[in-house]
Design a protein around this motif. Structure first.
Motif, PDB file in Angstrom:
ATOM      1  N   LYS A 157       0.600  -1.122   0.089  1.00 19.55           N
ATOM      2  CA  LYS A 157       0.129  -0.038  -0.431  1.00 19.55           C
ATOM      3  C   LYS A 157       0.957   1.226   0.281  1.00 19.55           C
ATOM      4  O   LYS A 157       0.267   2.313  -0.541  1.00 19.55           O
ATOM      5  CB  LYS A 157      -0.686  -0.077   1.492  1.00 19.55           C
ATOM      6  N   GLY A 158       2.320   1.152   0.383  1.00 12.91           N
ATOM      7  CA  GLY A 158       2.913   2.029   0.124  1.00 12.91           C
ATOM      8  C   GLY A 158       2.910   3.499   1.304  1.00 12.91           C
ATOM      9  O   GLY A 158       3.403   3.816   2.029  1.00 12.91           O
ATOM     10  N   ARG A 170       5.905  -0.772  -6.585  1.00 10.24           N
ATOM     11  CA  ARG A 170       4.555  -1.141  -5.829  1.00 10.24           C
ATOM     12  C   ARG A 170       4.909  -3.266  -6.367  1.00 10.24           C
ATOM     13  O   ARG A 170       4.313  -3.162  -7.159  1.00 10.24           O
ATOM     14  CB  ARG A 170       3.250  -0.057  -6.225  1.00 10.24           C
ATOM     15  N   LYS A 171       3.936  -3.641  -5.198  1.00  5.08           N
ATOM     16  CA  LYS A 171       3.575  -5.472  -5.713  1.00  5.08           C
ATOM     17  C   LYS A 171       2.015  -5.308  -5.684  1.00  5.08           C
ATOM     18  O   LYS A 171       0.978  -4.764  -4.981  1.00  5.08           O
ATOM     19  CB  LYS A 171       4.518  -5.872  -4.459  1.00  5.08           C
TER      20      LYS A 171
END
Length: 178
Positions: A157-158, A170-171
């Protein structure tokens, strides 16, 4: 010979540079900085510029050539303009408060984290953004890194503390069961 090391460092008006027993002192309108100089690096102080030279041509000494030129340049820039580094706090309920020389971080843990600011580093807080300023670039970067380490940004979500303009890779989350 280092390309960066060959460039002289200009000394602006109002800045005083002195070398005494292997310690370089730079005084300016914002303050004073000191740096210990390696014995194999030679500093030549002229009326309006500083030149960094080396005696040997070994790999280690060539690396020191460029390093010390940049360190001297950062000292001159620091005492004239200063440096700033911004940190963003991303996450629901994540915030920072500043009281005196202590920053209090609320980062989703069960307790707030008290972070005393080192001497020479000042901070400004605007809700979820903290701006650090100092004349010492090394101290400023180290302080910003310690603050970021309190809650590094996570890749899903960062959320966390990130540098200003830092891009977080980001994943994708796990795929929903069908």
């Amino acid at each position: 010979m280092s390309r960066i090391g060959k460039k002289p460092v200009p000394i602006p008006k109002g800045v005083e540079v002195k070398l005494d027993r292997g310690i370089l002192t730079v005084k300016g309108p914002k303050g004073e900085l000191n740096q210990k100089i390696h014995p194999k690096v030679k500093i030549d102080i002229g009326p309006d510029e500083v030149k960094v030279t080396v005696n040997e041509s070994t790999k280690q000494v060539r690396a020191l050539h460029g390093l010390y030129r940049v360190l001297v340049n950062n000292m001159v820039t620091g005492v004239t303009k200063g440096f700033e580094k911004g940190l963003e706090i991303v996450g629901i309920g994540y915030r920072v408060e500043l009281s005196g020389r202590t920053a209090t971080f609320h980062l989703g843990y069960s307790h707030p984290i008290e972070f005393p600011l080192p001497d020479g580093v000042d901070a400004k807080v605007e809700r979820t953004k903290i701006t650090l300023s100092s004349i010492d670039k090394e101290l400023l970067g180290q302080t910003a890194a310690k603050i970021r380490r309190l809650r590094p940004p996570e890749p899903y979500k960062g959320k966390g503390i990130r540098y200003e303009n830092e891009v977080i890779r980001r994943k994708a989350g796990k795929a929903g069961a069908k």
